[in-house]
Design an enzyme around this catalytic site. Structure first.
Site, PDB file in Angstrom:
ATOM      1  CE  LYS A 127      26.537  41.306  51.482  1.00 33.99           C
ATOM      2  NZ  LYS A 127      27.650  41.169  50.511  1.00 33.99           N
ATOM      3  CB  SER A 208      27.442  37.433  49.617  1.00 27.66           C
ATOM      4  OG  SER A 208      28.126  38.683  49.719  1.00 27.66           O
ATOM      5  CB  SER A 232      29.452  39.830  46.876  1.00 26.94           C
ATOM      6  OG  SER A 232      29.742  38.495  47.170  1.00 26.94           O
TER       7      SER A 232
END
Length: 542
Positions: A127, A208, A232
């Site tokens: 990420k 997210s 997330s």
């Protein structure tokens, strides 16, 4: 973090939009007005490495059928074909120009007789809020952080490199890990644009860790790293039909990760199988002197979370099932009921529980995050190479570049966070005390019923991408209990509703990762619910 969980738990309840009345995704605004209809005539998903596991990749490298270099090239070609064209998932925000070189180095080691472990030569995506000391930026998807090149790897990236993994690139995310606006659209960032769900392309992959979830589901990598504050990892894993593990806070270091909350933040593995997630988790775990919380994991972390899977059983296991999720969308509820019957058939003893009622009464999480975000991000930016050095400067950049930085939603959360005081504020210490009461509630429930784990629906089906109204509540979310307590939580596929995946969750007490991984593995092997995405285009939906 996933902003939708605040809508369910009341912190932002007054901000929930009436999007549940939307009849279809075709009626909401997206970045492309005319979606491309994908058919077998124009797109055949015959990728050589579809659904391949870490174990199979190791076997192929050991036999010489494939090398780390050839595998890396296959994934890079896959990203070009699926992420940047074809379905255009937009899950990968940046590729690593050193990926091939890393793979070649791992091949040389293997040829010389050195294999570092199960992750040797395995391509991984991470990420874009995780520092890498290489040619790639770390921006949390924010255009304000464009140009931020980290001087040192995050601790978990050091672990990844030591394990011999090949860093393919970075995944898109909800900007600032979905902690910028109270009307945000998950999977959208000003630097990376909108990520899509590979099952239905006008559905939201959730946030997210949207890019990570979409990429793993679409076979753009072997495994990937997400991060979670509240939901997330769990929510995008559930929505994208994969396995996600949110570890106990402290099992994995947070050093070098753009923060939201020192209390709740953690990275974690996202994979297509429980075994792959377990293998990857062990590779990432480790005590980091720069992150004091990781010292609590000494003597509690396993060197191999996959070792016990072959002999794991549910016989005699006591599993609480969250009864509040036995009501709601009939398709999701039926999957949940079927899952409970599967647990019983595998020998589990089922006890109905109502944890969410107690957890929903706890106030203060939002305040904790606002205070800790300001403290953590200002500290991160003060030493970063980004052109902005504080949240205040981020907000000024966004206002100056509003047309590109804030075209759909604004920055209310940044403004509220920046207005908070320091961590000695009574409002903060009171809120922190309140949310940490969750640990006692969960521990008492586990002890009262002698539970090995608590099961629930992870999340509802993917919502539509709606850049005007933002995300909306899908009716189910089990992320908050484990998130505010800092406890481990795993999700894996439970089935499909209208071609969209739904996950089942298992959570337990601190450092009980092995227990919930074993339970999840038995459920996975008994059901085999993982389904490869179909890349259904918006125009083909009725």
């Amino acid at each position: 973090m996933n902003r939708r969980h605040f809508l369910r738990n009341g912190s932002l309840a007054s901000l929930a939009v009436g999007s549940l009345t939307v009849a279809s995704c075709n009626e909401v605004a997206t970045e492309k007005k005319e979606p491309t209809k994908l058919t077998d005539d124009v797109f055949k998903d015959d990728f050589e490495l579809n659904e391949v596991t870490i174990e199979v990749l190791q076997q192929k490298m050991q036999s010489g059928e494939l090398t780390a270099t050839s595998i890396t090239k296959l994934y890079l070609d896959r990203i070009a074909a699926i992420d940047k064209s074809g379905p255009s998932l937009n899950a990968v925000i940046e590729l690593n120009p050193d990926a091939i070189a890393i793979a070649e180095a791992m091949d040389k080691e293997r040829k010389s007789g050195k294999v570092r472990g199960p992750m040797h030569g395995i391509p991984v995506l991470i990420k874009d809020n995780i520092n890498t000391a290489d040619k790639m930026m770390t921006t949390a998807g924010a255009s304000a952080l464009t140009g931020n090149i980290a001087a040192t790897d995050a601790f978990i990236v050091q672990q990844l490199r030591s394990a011999g993994a090949v860093l393919l690139g970075k995944t898109n995310l909800s900007e600032w890990a979905n902690f910028r606006s109270e009307r945000s659209t998950s999977g959208w960032s000003s630097r990376g644009g909108q990520t899509k769900c590979p099952y239905r392309l006008d559905r939201n992959p959730s946030g997210s860790s949207a890019g990570t979830g979409s990429a793993v589901a679409a076979n753009l990598c072997a495994v990937a790293i997400g991060t979670e504050t509240n939901g997330s990892i769990i929510s995008p894993s559930s929505v994208n039909g994969i396995v996600g593990i949110k570890p106990t806070v402290g099992l994995l270091s947070r050093t070098g990760i753009i923060p939201i909350s020192a209390t709740q933040d953690t990275a974690g593995p996202m994979a297509r199988t429980v075994k792959d997630a377990a293998i990857f988790l062990a590779a990432l775990a480790g005590v980091d002197e720069a992150d004091a919380v990781t010292r609590n994991s000494m003597g509690k972390a396993s060197k191999d979370y996959s070792a016990s899977l072959a002999t794991s059983t549910l016989s005699g296991k006591r599993i609480g099932v969250e009864q509040s999720f036995l009501h709601g969308h009939e398709g999701v509820v039926q999957l949940y009921k079927n899952a409970i019957e599967t647990l019983k058939a595998q020998g589990a003893i089922i006890i109905e529980t109502d944890l969410m009622k107690s957890i929903n009464d706890i106030e203060g999480e939002y305040d904790v995050l606002l205070y800790e975000f300001k403290d953590g991000v200002n500290k991160y930016l003060s030493t970063a190479t980004a052109p902005v050095k504080s949240i205040e400067e981020v907000m000024a950049f966004n206002k100056k570049n509003e047309a590109t930085a804030m075209p759909f939603f604004k920055q209310e959360i940044l403004e509220k966070s920046n207005a908070k005081g320091d961590l000695s504020s009574k409002e903060y210490t009171t809120a922190l005390h309140n949310i940490l009461q969750s640990r006692g509630i969960i521990d008492a429930l586990l002890k009262e019923h002698q539970l090995d784990a608590i099961a629930a629906v992870s999340n509802g089906v993917a919502c539509c991408i709606d850049l005007i109204n933002g995300d909306y509540d899908t009716g189910f979310s089990f992320s908050t209990p484990a998130a505010i307590a800092g406890y481990p939580h795993i999700t894996l596929p439970m089935g499909m509703v209208h071609d969209l995946p739904v996950g089942i969750s298992f959570m337990a007490g601190a450092y009980q990762e092995q227990a919930i991984i074993d339970i999840a593995y038995v459920f996975e092997q008994a059901t085999k619910h993982r389904t490869k995405p179909g890349f259904i285009a918006a125009a083909s939906m009725g």
